[in-house]
Design a protein around this motif. Structure first.
Motif, PDB file in Angstrom:
ATOM      1  N   PRO A  36      26.695 -32.830 -14.515  1.00 58.70           N
ATOM      2  CA  PRO A  36      25.557 -34.063 -14.407  1.00 58.70           C
ATOM      3  C   PRO A  36      25.856 -35.158 -14.552  1.00 58.70           C
ATOM      4  N   ASN A  94      26.046 -23.801 -11.491  1.00 55.51           N
ATOM      5  CA  ASN A  94      25.287 -25.018 -12.253  1.00 55.51           C
ATOM      6  C   ASN A  94      25.662 -24.569 -13.829  1.00 55.51           C
ATOM      7  N   THR A  96      25.440 -26.279 -16.337  1.00 57.78           N
ATOM      8  CA  THR A  96      24.392 -26.743 -17.415  1.00 57.78           C
ATOM      9  C   THR A  96      23.523 -26.067 -17.766  1.00 57.78           C
ATOM     10  N   GLN A  97      22.482 -26.344 -18.718  1.00 56.96           N
ATOM     11  CA  GLN A  97      21.235 -25.878 -19.119  1.00 56.96           C
ATOM     12  C   GLN A  97      20.019 -26.406 -18.595  1.00 56.96           C
ATOM     13  N   GLN A  98      20.337 -27.321 -17.436  1.00 55.39           N
ATOM     14  CA  GLN A  98      19.303 -28.091 -17.076  1.00 55.39           C
ATOM     15  C   GLN A  98      19.148 -27.626 -15.566  1.00 55.39           C
ATOM     16  N   SER A  99      17.861 -27.712 -15.087  1.00 56.02           N
ATOM     17  CA  SER A  99      17.708 -27.541 -13.399  1.00 56.02           C
ATOM     18  C   SER A  99      17.952 -28.749 -12.676  1.00 56.02           C
ATOM     19  N   ARG A 100      18.642 -28.590 -11.702  1.00 57.57           N
ATOM     20  CA  ARG A 100      19.284 -29.926 -10.866  1.00 57.57           C
ATOM     21  C   ARG A 100      18.806 -29.463  -9.463  1.00 57.57           C
ATOM     22  N   ASP A 101      18.440 -30.631  -8.711  1.00 58.03           N
ATOM     23  CA  ASP A 101      18.000 -30.966  -7.487  1.00 58.03           C
ATOM     24  C   ASP A 101      18.952 -31.699  -6.864  1.00 58.03           C
ATOM     25  N   THR A 150      17.992 -26.317  -4.857  1.00 63.37           N
ATOM     26  CA  THR A 150      17.707 -26.391  -6.377  1.00 63.37           C
ATOM     27  C   THR A 150      18.462 -25.433  -7.148  1.00 63.37           C
ATOM     28  N   ALA A 152      19.118 -23.601 -10.874  1.00 61.87           N
ATOM     29  CA  ALA A 152      18.399 -23.085 -12.109  1.00 61.87           C
ATOM     30  C   ALA A 152      19.671 -23.359 -13.079  1.00 61.87           C
ATOM     31  N   PRO A 153      19.230 -23.406 -14.194  1.00 62.55           N
ATOM     32  CA  PRO A 153      20.333 -23.479 -15.781  1.00 62.55           C
ATOM     33  C   PRO A 153      21.223 -22.385 -15.448  1.00 62.55           C
ATOM     34  N   SER A 177      23.238 -35.751  -5.307  1.00 61.15           N
ATOM     35  CA  SER A 177      21.877 -35.753  -6.196  1.00 61.15           C
ATOM     36  C   SER A 177      20.872 -36.511  -5.065  1.00 61.15           C
TER      37      SER A 177
END
Length: 600
Positions: A36, A94, A96-101, A150, A152-153, A177
């Motif tokens: 991130p 990914n 991380t525990q967040q969805s990233r675009d 996209t 997902a976590p 990003s």
């Protein structure tokens, strides 16, 4: 004998173990774990490639399971002219525990067809782009092959990219990003627009000089600039995005035609500019023979298959540039007027082309200069040639009669008009850079500039600044039921209503998607602000008649924040308004649930 067999079996096991370790290592370096804290990645060191002499579907490729080769640097992904399709494979994690675009972006815009398969754990999706793909069928309407991604976590995806192109295949790919991509895109678009605006101005300027002076050298220069501009517009993807996306697979042929035509007219311009017929008759004959060859090559680009046409274009362009440079150097030795400036101009163009080529080979790092080396070199070349033409014009002016002074004044007035047009065009481009294309409201860049000025005025005068953040509710069903064109129409109508309620010195912006912002100065009365909030809410909730005669309604959640000359930044105001907006959205949801209706 037993000892020999034992040692041989042991050696075989060790070799198998080393091969297994090597394969595991290759698989490991082919995987990218995103963070991130980072907004840009080069996928080259994490990419494997495969040549395919037949067009395969993804399931056929996976069924055959051919071995891929790991790319070490950017030179490994420069395949030149090859008739084969090229497959790229990259795995992205990914953690991380967040969805990233993210945006998957190919650096090289001149790729005919690029199909990206995103293979996930339970399903896969397919997207297409490329210079030969109609704009409406591209994953994102952009001059380069770019694709949204996209994650997902905790998700891991495998990307398979199938590239089919008649031209040179330079397949360096980046992962950016969304913010980094659009920031880079705005910067590149500004400089490209400035570059093409300069080419247009120089071409028109020399056309007018031709009609004013009847000197063919200006016409030859304008035609050379025209051919080069058409080719570079197509090569950069701007032409196919904005003007001639209907060409399809013939897009690459237009590049071959444009550059070959530019070589033809460039040779004719060199003969006229250097006056080779008078100063160097042998070179004049050689360039005339070569110009005849260029005409034949131009006709050949119309009928040959596209890849041979592009190869012929490369050979013709290289020989033309080399011949004109050598001819210019010889003319310098013969003290031909303006020959030094001619040689300097062509040298700058060749340097720019070399920088661009070395960047594509991975020898030079990717930055603004190396990415746009050929544009920078050609811009400097054309400017210097324009200066040389101006110097030649001044010399002719002193040799002619006094009546030419009036003609010179007319030309200067025309030059001033053109300079004003360039200035007006530059201001128009700056205006477009701060406006949302769909609604005409300010975009994020424009809002940021206006907010900074408003907050500085607030600090100086003590007048408050209020910010309304508006988020449309029940907008997605409009898109789902009536299509994205209807959704765009609704956004335009909402923007028009917000702009109608805003005062002359207020600032309305589309912040992204279905979010809008209204920035107001000079109102600190809470009742007045609440009245504005109610009027905004009522105006937006009013029914909207679609072009298909259907009527739809959208709801809106509004958050507000106020800065009383207390040094708040735009980000602080937006956080406060955003929190209040979501509080209101939650209250509306609770209210809907209490009365038995579905939440918006």
């Amino acid at each position: 004998m037993q000892a020999y067999c034992l040692s041989r079996n042991t050696l075989a096991r060790v070799l198998l173990l080393l091969v297994g370790c090597l394969l595991c290592w290759q698989e490991a370096i082919a995987s990218l774990s995103i963070s991130p804290d980072k907004s840009r990645y080069s996928l080259t060191p994490h990419t494997q490639f495969l040549h395919s002499d037949e067009s395969l579907a993804l399931d056929e490729l996976l069924a055959r399971n051919p071995p891929f080769t790991q790319a070490e640097d950017k030179r490994d992904l420069n395949f030149g002219y090859t008739p084969d399709d090229v497959w790229l494979r990259t795995r992205i994690e990914n953690p991380t525990q967040q969805s990233r675009d993210w945006i998957v972006a190919f650096e090289y815009p001149f790729l005919d067809h690029v199909t990206l398969h995103v293979v996930r754990e339970h399903f896969s999706e397919q997207m297409t782009s490329g210079s030969a793909v109609p704009k409406s069928q591209r994953a994102l309407a952009h001059r380069q092959p770019v694709f949204p991604l996209t994650l997902a976590p905790g998700e891991t995806v495998t990307l398979y990219a199938q590239v089919s192109a008649a031209g040179s295949k330079m397949l360096n790919v980046n992962l950016l990003s969304e913010q980094a991509f659009y920031t880079q895109n705005d910067r590149h678009n500004f400089w490209l627009a400035t570059y093409f605006g300069m080419l247009l101005a120089l071409g028109l300027y020399n056309v007018m000089l031709f009609f004013g002076l009847k000197e063919r050298v200006f016409l030859y220069y304008s035609l050379f600039a025209l051919g080069f501009t058409v080719a570079i517009l197509t090569f950069n993807g701007i032409g196919t995005l904005m003007f001639w996306s209907i060409l399809g697979d013939n897009t690459a042929r237009l590049v071959a035609i444009g550059f070959t035509f530019a070589s033809t007219m460039g040779t004719l311009f060199a003969q006229s500019f250097l006056n080779t017929q008078h100063f160097t008759p042998r070179w004049h004959r050689l360039l005339s023979y070569f110009r005849g060859y260029c005409i034949v090559a131009l006709l050949a680009t119309l009928i040959l298959p596209i890849q041979p046409a592009l190869r012929l274009m490369d050979i013709t362009g290289f020989v033309a540039a080399l011949l004109m440079l050598i001819c210019g150097v010889y003319c310098v030795s013969q003290r031909v007027p303006s020959a030094r400036l001619f040689v300097l101009a062509w040298s700058l163009f060749l340097v720019g082309a070399c920088v661009f080529a070395l960047r594509n080979l991975g020898i030079l790092p990717a930055n603004f200069i190396t990415l746009h080396g050929i544009q920078i070199g050609s811009a400097l070349e054309m400017l210097l040639l324009s200066f040389a033409l101006a110097a030649r014009f001044n010399k002719l002016k002193h040799q002619k009669e006094r009546a030419q002074a009036e003609m010179l004044m007319t030309l200067k007035r025309q030059e001033a008009v053109l300079e004003q047009k360039v200035a007006d065009r530059t201001r128009a481009l700056e205006h477009l850079a701060s406006r949302d294309v769909l609604t005409g409201l300010l975009n994020r860049n424009g809002l940021t500039d206006c907010a900074k000025k408003a907050l500085r005025r607030s600090q100086r005068t003590g007048q408050p600044v209020a910010l309304f953040m508006l988020d449309l509710d029940r907008f997605k069903p409009v898109n789902d039921q009536f299509g994205h064109e209807a959704g765009d129409f609704v956004l335009q109508q909402v923007a028009r209503r917000i702009g109608h309620l805003a005062r002359a010195h207020d600032h309305a912006a589309r912040f992204g998607g279905d979010e809008f912002i209204l920035l107001i100065e000079g109102i600190d009365d809470l009742n007045t602000l609440n009245d504005i909030r109610h009027r905004l809410s009522a105006a937006i909730r009013a029914p909207i008649k679609l072009p298909c005669d259907e009527r739809v309604s959208v709801d809106v959640s509004i958050g507000m924040s106020v800065s009383h000359a207390d040094g708040k930044s735009l980000e602080c105001l937006m956080r406060e308004a955003d929190g209040q907006m979501y509080d209101e959205k939650a209250r509306q949801t609770d209210s809907s649930a209490r009365y038995g209706s579905a939440p918006s």
